[in-house]
Scaffold this active site. Structure first.
Site, PDB file in Angstrom:
ATOM      1  N   ARG A  91       0.821  -1.221   0.000  1.00 28.46           N
ATOM      2  CA  ARG A  91       0.000   0.000   0.000  1.00 28.46           C
ATOM      3  C   ARG A  91       0.846   1.259   0.000  1.00 28.46           C
ATOM      4  NH1 ARG A  91      -2.390  -4.037   2.714  1.00 28.46           N
ATOM      5  NH2 ARG A  91      -1.376  -3.472   4.650  1.00 28.46           N
ATOM      6  N   GLU A 126       5.966 -10.708  14.615  1.00 28.76           N
ATOM      7  CA  GLU A 126       5.544 -11.404  15.836  1.00 28.76           C
ATOM      8  C   GLU A 126       5.766 -12.904  15.746  1.00 28.76           C
ATOM      9  OE1 GLU A 126       1.091 -11.374  16.274  1.00 28.76           O
ATOM     10  OE2 GLU A 126       1.302  -9.733  14.861  1.00 28.76           O
TER      11      GLU A 126
END
Length: 179
Positions: free
Chosen positions: A62, A99
């Site tokens: 994006r 993560e």
């Protein structure tokens, strides 16, 4: 209607995506709204109009859309920062934490000349891991990171503060609480 309110209204929120407890902020609805998209780009560009900015670096994917529009408005070049293995020429790369492990991003080693002023663009700043790695990558090849700009800040996750701790000015247009 205030700009921040109309901008928030132009962004679709998808609960529990990509996993339970996450509120995904989907900017594809903003991109599809010509007026909201134009106003967003104008707001991202405004503080830098008339200043010397050589390149806009956009983070895949994006950040490419927003960064291309910002580069056009500022008459600057555009530099894609991509996931590992996507660029065809000699690259510099940096590993960063996710993560669930490590990932790498790359840019062409000749995309920015030493001393060029660069603005980093992406749609959203959360924990700041990707943006921090992109700043490191740009600085490694000698760029002066003039600012990082994002449409959305998730301030509870602290990413914008991580960037400011690196002495990088951060501009965001709106914020959403939570994750």
């Amino acid at each position: 209607m205030p700009f921040a309110t109309s901008l928030k209204d132009a962004i679709r929120t998808i609960p529990d995506y990509p996993k339970p407890g996450i509120m995904f902020r989907d900017i594809t609805t903003l991109l599809g709204d010509a007026r909201a998209f134009r106003r967003t780009v104008d707001e991202l560009v405004q503080p830098y109009a008339g200043t010397k900015i050589d390149k806009i670096a956009g983070i895949e994917a994006r950040g490419f859309i927003l960064g291309g529009a910002v580069a056009h408005q500022l008459s600057a070049g555009f530099v894609p920062i991509r996931k590992k293995g996507k660029l065809p020429h000699t690259v510099v790369s940096v590993a960063y934490s996710l993560e669930y492990g490590l990932d790498e991003m790359e840019m062409h080693e000749d995309a920015v000349a030493p001393g060029e002023r660069v603005i980093l663009v992406d749609d959203l700043i959360a924990t700041g891991g990707t943006a921090t790695a992109a700043v490191e990558l740009l600085r490694r090849i000698g760029a002066e990171v003039a600012a990082c700009v994002f449409v959305i800040d998730l301030p509870d996750l602290g990413g914008a503060d991580r960037l400011r701790a690196l002495d990088v000015p951060v501009r965001t247009l709106i914020s959403f609480e939570g994750h």
